[in-house]
Write an enzyme that holds these catalytic residues in place. Structure first.
Site, PDB file in Angstrom:
ATOM      1  N   ASN A  23      -8.910  30.454  55.685  1.00 43.93           N
ATOM      2  CA  ASN A  23      -9.362  31.597  54.868  1.00 43.93           C
ATOM      3  C   ASN A  23     -10.769  32.087  55.195  1.00 43.93           C
ATOM      4  OD1 ASN A  23     -10.418  29.301  53.686  1.00 43.93           O
ATOM      5  ND2 ASN A  23     -10.094  29.990  51.592  1.00 43.93           N
ATOM      6  N   PRO A  67      -9.751  23.517  63.858  1.00 46.52           N
ATOM      7  CA  PRO A  67      -9.583  24.688  62.992  1.00 46.52           C
ATOM      8  C   PRO A  67      -8.112  24.868  62.608  1.00 46.52           C
ATOM      9  CG  PRO A  67      -9.811  25.384  65.281  1.00 46.52           C
ATOM     10  CD  PRO A  67      -9.915  23.882  65.282  1.00 46.52           C
ATOM     11  N   LYS A  73      -4.449  26.490  62.466  1.00 44.22           N
ATOM     12  CA  LYS A  73      -3.695  27.094  63.579  1.00 44.22           C
ATOM     13  C   LYS A  73      -3.582  28.615  63.441  1.00 44.22           C
ATOM     14  CE  LYS A  73       0.876  25.983  61.572  1.00 44.22           C
ATOM     15  NZ  LYS A  73       0.465  24.987  60.575  1.00 44.22           N
ATOM     16  N   GLU A 118     -13.691  19.244  50.444  1.00 39.57           N
ATOM     17  CA  GLU A 118     -13.828  20.542  49.766  1.00 39.57           C
ATOM     18  C   GLU A 118     -12.418  21.070  49.556  1.00 39.57           C
ATOM     19  OE1 GLU A 118     -16.560  21.939  48.730  1.00 39.57           O
ATOM     20  OE2 GLU A 118     -18.100  20.772  49.749  1.00 39.57           O
ATOM     21  N   CYS A 178     -11.175  29.620  47.702  1.00 42.27           N
ATOM     22  CA  CYS A 178     -11.128  28.493  46.752  1.00 42.27           C
ATOM     23  C   CYS A 178     -11.925  28.828  45.505  1.00 42.27           C
ATOM     24  CB  CYS A 178     -11.685  27.248  47.415  1.00 42.27           C
ATOM     25  SG  CYS A 178     -13.303  27.543  48.149  1.00 42.27           S
ATOM     26  N   GLU A 196     -21.801  20.901  50.421  1.00 43.89           N
ATOM     27  CA  GLU A 196     -22.133  21.574  51.682  1.00 43.89           C
ATOM     28  C   GLU A 196     -23.225  22.603  51.408  1.00 43.89           C
ATOM     29  OE1 GLU A 196     -18.262  22.858  53.251  1.00 43.89           O
ATOM     30  OE2 GLU A 196     -18.194  20.983  54.389  1.00 43.89           O
TER      31      GLU A 196
HETATM   32  P1  NAP Z   1      -4.366  23.249  54.174  1.00 45.36           P
HETATM   33  O1  NAP Z   1      -2.949  23.567  54.380  1.00 45.36           O
HETATM   34  O2  NAP Z   1      -4.718  22.048  53.388  1.00 45.36           O
HETATM   35  O3  NAP Z   1      -4.998  23.161  55.636  1.00 45.36           O
HETATM   36  C1  NAP Z   1      -6.368  22.929  55.836  1.00 45.36           C
HETATM   37  C2  NAP Z   1      -6.580  22.338  57.204  1.00 45.36           C
HETATM   38  O4  NAP Z   1      -5.933  21.064  57.255  1.00 45.36           O
HETATM   39  C3  NAP Z   1      -5.969  23.160  58.330  1.00 45.36           C
HETATM   40  O5  NAP Z   1      -6.785  23.032  59.473  1.00 45.36           O
HETATM   41  C4  NAP Z   1      -4.634  22.471  58.544  1.00 45.36           C
HETATM   42  O6  NAP Z   1      -4.129  22.659  59.846  1.00 45.36           O
HETATM   43  C5  NAP Z   1      -5.029  21.034  58.339  1.00 45.36           C
HETATM   44  N1  NAP Z   1      -3.928  20.147  57.996  1.00 45.36           N
HETATM   45  C6  NAP Z   1      -2.813  20.428  57.286  1.00 45.36           C
HETATM   46  N2  NAP Z   1      -2.055  19.317  57.177  1.00 45.36           N
HETATM   47  C7  NAP Z   1      -2.711  18.324  57.823  1.00 45.36           C
HETATM   48  C8  NAP Z   1      -2.428  16.954  58.066  1.00 45.36           C
HETATM   49  N3  NAP Z   1      -1.344  16.364  57.618  1.00 45.36           N
HETATM   50  N4  NAP Z   1      -3.322  16.243  58.785  1.00 45.36           N
HETATM   51  C9  NAP Z   1      -4.447  16.805  59.256  1.00 45.36           C
HETATM   52  N5  NAP Z   1      -4.764  18.106  59.060  1.00 45.36           N
HETATM   53  C10 NAP Z   1      -3.908  18.852  58.339  1.00 45.36           C
HETATM   54  O7  NAP Z   1      -5.165  24.429  53.502  1.00 45.36           O
HETATM   55  P2  NAP Z   1      -5.157  25.965  53.917  1.00 45.36           P
HETATM   56  O8  NAP Z   1      -3.895  26.559  53.437  1.00 45.36           O
HETATM   57  O9  NAP Z   1      -5.544  26.122  55.353  1.00 45.36           O
HETATM   58  O10 NAP Z   1      -6.407  26.499  53.088  1.00 45.36           O
HETATM   59  C11 NAP Z   1      -6.312  26.888  51.784  1.00 45.36           C
HETATM   60  C12 NAP Z   1      -6.802  25.794  50.856  1.00 45.36           C
HETATM   61  O11 NAP Z   1      -8.141  25.446  51.193  1.00 45.36           O
HETATM   62  C13 NAP Z   1      -6.850  26.249  49.423  1.00 45.36           C
HETATM   63  O12 NAP Z   1      -6.353  25.242  48.584  1.00 45.36           O
HETATM   64  C14 NAP Z   1      -8.336  26.461  49.185  1.00 45.36           C
HETATM   65  O13 NAP Z   1      -8.720  26.360  47.828  1.00 45.36           O
HETATM   66  C15 NAP Z   1      -8.932  25.404  50.020  1.00 45.36           C
HETATM   67  N6  NAP Z   1     -10.326  25.726  50.333  1.00 45.36           N
HETATM   68  C16 NAP Z   1     -11.314  25.008  49.734  1.00 45.36           C
HETATM   69  C17 NAP Z   1     -12.646  25.314  49.984  1.00 45.36           C
HETATM   70  C18 NAP Z   1     -13.749  24.532  49.329  1.00 45.36           C
HETATM   71  O14 NAP Z   1     -14.873  24.606  49.824  1.00 45.36           O
HETATM   72  N7  NAP Z   1     -13.515  23.805  48.250  1.00 45.36           N
HETATM   73  C19 NAP Z   1     -12.964  26.349  50.855  1.00 45.36           C
HETATM   74  C20 NAP Z   1     -11.929  27.077  51.448  1.00 45.36           C
HETATM   75  C21 NAP Z   1     -10.614  26.743  51.178  1.00 45.36           C
HETATM   76  P3  NAP Z   1      -3.073  23.835  60.163  1.00 45.36           P
HETATM   77  O15 NAP Z   1      -3.497  25.023  59.410  1.00 45.36           O
HETATM   78  O16 NAP Z   1      -3.228  24.005  61.608  1.00 45.36           O
HETATM   79  O17 NAP Z   1      -1.751  23.329  59.733  1.00 45.36           O
END
Ligand code: NAP
Length: 484
Positions: A158, A182, A184, A257, A291, A465
């Site tokens: 995001n 990062p 994908k 995070e 988030c 952070e």
């Molecule tokens: P996500 O599905 O949890 O993915 C985040 C990262 O983790 C991606 O690089 C993803 O890779 C990787 N990943 C997924 N499954 C994994 C596994 N089993 N092992 C290792 N890495 C894995 O989250 P998203 O959909 O990208 O992002 C949205 C979420 O992020 C929301 O819940 C949002 O609230 C949260 N977020 C939190 C913050 C904060 O600072 N608190 C900031 C921004 C976003 P792939 O995408 O390549 O599969």
């Protein structure tokens, strides 16, 4: 630069040990434009062997980078900051193409992301220790802060650049080396950042970037490798929980995070115009895919109807389109899964009695667009109030008392941020203290600031952070007891 020049300029390989190299398997991963569903380009699709090579490079570079003079670490960060500042338009276009956000928002993110490099370039020379006398006077207590060691940094789609620099900046300043993975869907901004660090003179192996279509398979073996010392993850709570457990197998340092379900509280005494302006930002920044996005809007009953009506009128003025079109206010969501999930939540709320003031559905045609939506009369049991929406949907619930508003705001497993709009100083401080969150936006919708600690409590994670706290996540305290 044109769109194809911007895409053409990005390295398409893995960045390992200071060189750009294809995946060992030669596999490729397609990156698509969420506004059209069409591919933008193909990049290297790493496997386990590539991830291990990246960790080996980080490990080999660790001792020298940890010993690198802090001023020089800071100056490399500063050079990267200056290179990004010169290329802000290209980087914004690249981000907009891969992620969908409008050019104005992408420029804002590049500037925000870059500010972490500037901030931590300044922090590199302020890593402190202490020398004190023991309470009985017989010994001296020396403490020093040392780099944690090679880190695995995993970022979401995001905020493709800012979520990276918020980790890379402090890790570099602290003297840590790293493997960055990062998301994908948006790897191009990170690859462009790797090229910038290369130009800025970062020694080989300090920063390694591994792009992959299979995050779990590629990062999992790293958790069994004793060369890895830390995990910093930004993403969903669901994946964060899994990775935190995995990291404990070898008792790694961990920062998390995670997701949010922010409540935004508008009291009767609030400046309504300001509250609406700021709610537009807290809700619609990044199409609601943040988030920190205001997920639940609790508005004092006497002003709730007017607030909802005026918010809906503002949302109706927004133009949807491809992020790179200069007229666009709101871009597409990241993919069909996200768009369909948003619609599922809206449909569930409507089935439980909610009224749609504006929006309420996706746009027909290519791309993953969802119309900015305002819902009123939303039942407490609606999924739109209990789950992270990650879309441009504002559910409004009226409240009668401050205690009721607070109880509702805190009734969630998440605790990232809350927002409060009031002109009563006593109430402002009371509510800010009582919100069970890591951050509060008081009369402002976007409080994120490089100089402030960003992070959550409860299932929104742990660690901070940015701010003075950000670098601590990458430092270990060593104590030396000195007999006199
Ligand atoms: P996500 O599905 O949890 O993915 C985040 C990262 O983790 C991606 O690089 C993803 O890779 C990787 N990943 C997924 N499954 C994994 C596994 N089993 N092992 C290792 N890495 C894995 O989250 P998203 O959909 O990208 O992002 C949205 C979420 O992020 C929301 O819940 C949002 O609230 C949260 N977020 C939190 C913050 C904060 O600072 N608190 C900031 C921004 C976003 P792939 O995408 O390549 O599969």
């Amino acid at each position: 630069m044109t769109e194809s020049e911007v895409i053409g300029d990005v390295p398409k390989e893995l960045f390992i040990a200071g060189a750009w190299r294809p995946a060992k398997s030669a596999a490729r991963l397609a990156v698509e434009d969420p506004a059209t569903g069409q591919p933008l380009c193909e990049i290297a699709d790493a496997g386990e062997a590539d991830a291990l090579a990246a960790l080996a490079a980080a490990h080999d570079a660790q001792a020298a980078w940890g010993a690198h003079p802090p001023r020089e670490r800071g100056e490399i960060l500063r050079r990267a900051f200056e290179l990004i500042a010169e290329r802000i338009d290209e980087l914004a276009m690249l981000m907009s193409l891969e992620m969908g956000k409008s050019l104005a928002e992408a420029r804002g993110e590049v500037a925000y992301a870059n500010d972490f490099l500037r901030w931590f370039s300044e922090e590199a020379v302020r890593i402190r220790g202490s020398y004190t006398t023991s309470p009985n006077g017989k010994a001296r207590l020396l403490t020093m802060r040392q780099p944690v060691g090679p880190c695995l940094l995993i970022t979401p789609w995001n905020f493709p650049l800012a979520m990276g620099t918020r980790k890379i900046g402090p890790a570099l300043a602290a003297g840590c080396t790293m493997v960055v993975k990062p998301a994908k869907q948006t790897p191009l901004s990170m690859l462009a950042l790797g090229k910038i660090f290369q130009e800025a003179g970062l020694p080989a192996g300090v920063l390694n970037i591994v792009t992959t279509s299979d995050a779990g398979a590629v990062t999992d073996p790293l958790f069994d490798d004793p060369r890895l010392r830390k995990l910093s993850f930004t993403g969903s709570t669901e994946v964060g929980r899994l990775l935190a457990k995995r990291a404990m197998d070898r008792v790694l340092r961990v920062s998390m995070e995670l997701g949010g379900n922010a409540a935004l509280l508008v009291f009767e005494d609030a400046d309504l115009e300001l509250a609406i302006d700021q709610t537009m930002m807290a809700k619609l920044r990044n199409m609601g895919e943040a988030c920190t996005s205001a997920n639940r809007l609790y508005v004092a009953a006497p002003v709730a109807d007017e607030f909802a009506r005026r918010l809906a009128a503002r949302m109706e003025q927004l133009r949807l389109g491809r992020g790179v079109d200069p007229d666009t206010d709101v871009g597409p969501l990241i993919d069909a899964i996200q768009r369909d999930k948003v619609h599922e939540l809206v449909t569930d709320a409507v089935e439980r009695g909610a009224t749609v003031l504006t929006g309420g559905g996706p746009l027909d045609g290519p791309g993953y667009f969802y119309r900015p939506t305002v819902l009123t009369n939303v039942a407490d049991s609606s999924r739109v109030l209990t789950e992270e929406i990650f879309g441009p949907v504002a559910p409004i619930v009226a409240f009668d008392t401050e205690a009721e508003a607070l109880a509702k705001a805190n009734d969630t497993e998440y605790g990232l941020i809350g927002y409060v709009f009031t002109r009563d100083l006593g109430r402002a401080l009371r509510v800010a203290e009582a919100l069970d969150t890591g951050m509060v936006g008081l009369n402002q919708g976007v409080p994120s600031n490089t100089a402030a600690p960003f992070g959550g409590v409860k299932q929104s994670g742990f660690g901070r952070e940015g701010g003075a706290e950000g670098i601590e996540e990458y430092l270990s305290v060593k104590y030396v007891g000195i007999g006199m």
